[in-house]
Write an enzyme that holds these catalytic residues in place. Structure first.
Site, short mmCIF file in Angstrom:
data_model
loop_
_atom_site.label_atom_id
_atom_site.label_comp_id
_atom_site.label_asym_id
_atom_site.label_seq_id
_atom_site.Cartn_x
_atom_site.Cartn_y
_atom_site.Cartn_z
N HIS A 36 14.51 -2.51 1.26
CA HIS A 36 13.05 -2.62 1.13
C HIS A 36 12.67 -3.82 0.25
O HIS A 36 12.47 -3.66 -0.96
CB HIS A 36 12.48 -1.32 0.55
N CYS A 62 14.20 -1.84 7.06
CA CYS A 62 14.86 -0.53 7.08
C CYS A 62 14.72 0.14 8.46
O CYS A 62 15.35 -0.29 9.41
CB CYS A 62 14.36 0.33 5.93
N GLU A 121 9.99 -5.21 -0.18
CA GLU A 121 8.66 -5.11 -0.81
C GLU A 121 8.75 -4.56 -2.23
O GLU A 121 7.76 -4.55 -2.96
CB GLU A 121 7.72 -4.25 0.05
#
Lengths: 235, 195
Positions: free
Chosen positions: B175, B85, B177
């Protein structure tokens, strides 16, 4: 930074608040959303009125947002209150206890973005295995106030969580697939003591209701007691 | 890959944001990592690690755009780099891309569509073929920098995953994650194969 904390009274929002406070942020107020509809899509419901007593124990102002509890309307009601708080008490951001639900997290992110507020999620994507240990190690005292999963029977409703209970919870995960952090709505929790509490909560009276596998403990009387003496009787 | 440096791109060194944007990457990595704040990053520091990952930051926090001088070295390095990002924007900016605000914010889960026929990229793209949902939280975007190709698009942008033509440098605008945790190991494996 001056922040408001979305607060349900459960383990995750209390821990998020604890982290924000420890990090040195100024917690201007807590915000609890109280849906009139029990099937809220977004918010933790049982015992939401008792956030008043928790806020009192922490000496942090509490703002309650009452909402009819219809999906997007809930969010709009919350957004209005947050915008108001930005103006009146000058909050710059909001702290949430979002853990894994992208549904919940993205909706709060959106209203914060629209309100021009930062949105902080300090336990986002936390480690499921160590989460409970972290809560207990940080001095949160937590009881389960609703259960809704195979294996979470009468013994679990009202249980005060400790290391032994965690072992049992992990065993239930293996046996029945219960999320040990309750992400699938397997249980709801209520915090009776935490480092930010100046007094702890003693639950004096409650009412348990079971519908099939789903049990809810509604607290009907609770008081604040000095930490470390009378409160021990409960254990 | 034995060690990774994670660059925290959030406005301040604050555990509140580090827990949200850096720790989840560290957990997804499965190799030791160390964190440095963008304001303290130097090339020499990066050289002590096998790869560098630039984190994302909170929505509305654009402070990283004022610290681009600390990433100038990325155009010359041979280190594998991954930008998440804000991290993608930083890398793209170093390579000459201008970060611009999007007409509308993208917040929430969106589908990633990977381009076909990039066999040498399959290590990192397979994760998204298997599970194309990704979590987005941004209002800035970048044009494709020179010498980069785009490997995935969404309904909002053509440049969701960008990769350098020659170097092991990848930027993702979302993202991973959150919903694509395997991507980090896949990136390290891919970077290793490119050495």
């Amino acid at each position: 930074m001056r922040l408001a904390c979305l607060f349900s009274g459960g383990k995750d929002s209390t821990y998020a608040l604890h982290i924000a406070h420890q990090a040195g942020h100024d917690i201007a107020c807590l915000v609890s959303v109280k849906p009139e509809n029990n099937e809220s899509f977004m918010y933790h419901v049982p015992n939401i009125e008792w956030t008043k007593l928790q806020a009192q124990a922490m000496k942090i102002p509490l703002v309650i947002v009452s909402t009819p509890g219809r999906k997007e309307a809930e969010l709009n009601d919350l957004k209005k209150v947050l915008m108001e708080l930005k103006k009146t008490v000058k909050i710059e951001g909001v702290v949430t206890g979002a853990v894994y639900s992208t549904y919940q997290a993205s909706r709060i992110q959106k209203i914060c973005a629209e309100a021009g507020l930062y949105c902080f999620n300090p336990i986002w994507q936390t480690n499921v295995k160590s989460h409970w240990h972290e809560l207990l190690l940080n001095g949160l005292e937590i009881v389960l106030v609703s259960v809704a999963a195979q294996g979470l029977d009468k013994r679990w409703l009202g249980k005060k969580m400790d290391e032994k209970a965690l072992h049992e919870l992990v065993a239930l995960e293996k046996k029945h697939g219960v999320s040990p952090i309750g992400e699938g709505g397997e249980f709801e929790s209520f915090v009776i003591n935490a480092p930010l509490f100046q007094k702890k909560i003693q639950i004096e009276k409650f009412k348990d209701v079971w519908v099939g596998l789903q049990g809810t403990r509604t607290i009907t009387k609770a008081t604040l007691v000095e930490k470390g003496n009378r409160g021990l009787e409960q254990e | 890959m034995n060690s990774v440096l994670i660059v925290n791109t959030c406005r301040n060194e604050d555990v509140l944001t580090e827990r949200e944007f850096v720790w989840p990457i560290q957990r997804a990595l499965h190799v030791p990592s160390k964190v440095v704040h963008l304001s303290k990053l130097t090339e020499a520091m990066a050289n002590d690690f096998d790869a560098v990952i630039f984190s994302g930051c909170p929505y509305g926090d654009d402070a990283y755009l004022k610290k681009t001088k600390n990433v100038k070295w990325v155009t010359e390095t041979k280190k594998p780099l991954l930008g998440v990002c804000a991290g993608q924007h930083l890398i793209a900016a170093a390579f000459g891309g201008e970060v611009k605000q999007m007409p509308k914010a993208v917040i929430g889960v969106e589908k990633i569509m990977v381009v076909k026929g990039k066999k040498e990229m399959s290590t990192i793209l397979d994760t998204f073929v298997r599970s194309p949902n990704a979590y987005f939280l941004h209002h800035n975007q970048i044009p494709l920098p020179a010498r980069f190709v785009s490997l995935a698009r969404s309904r909002f942008s053509q440049n969701e995953i960008i990769v350098h033509e020659k170097k092991p440098i990848v930027g993702v605008s979302f993202h991973p994650e959150v919903l694509n945790k395997d991507f980090f190991s896949a990136f390290l494996k891919w970077a290793e194969s490119r050495r």
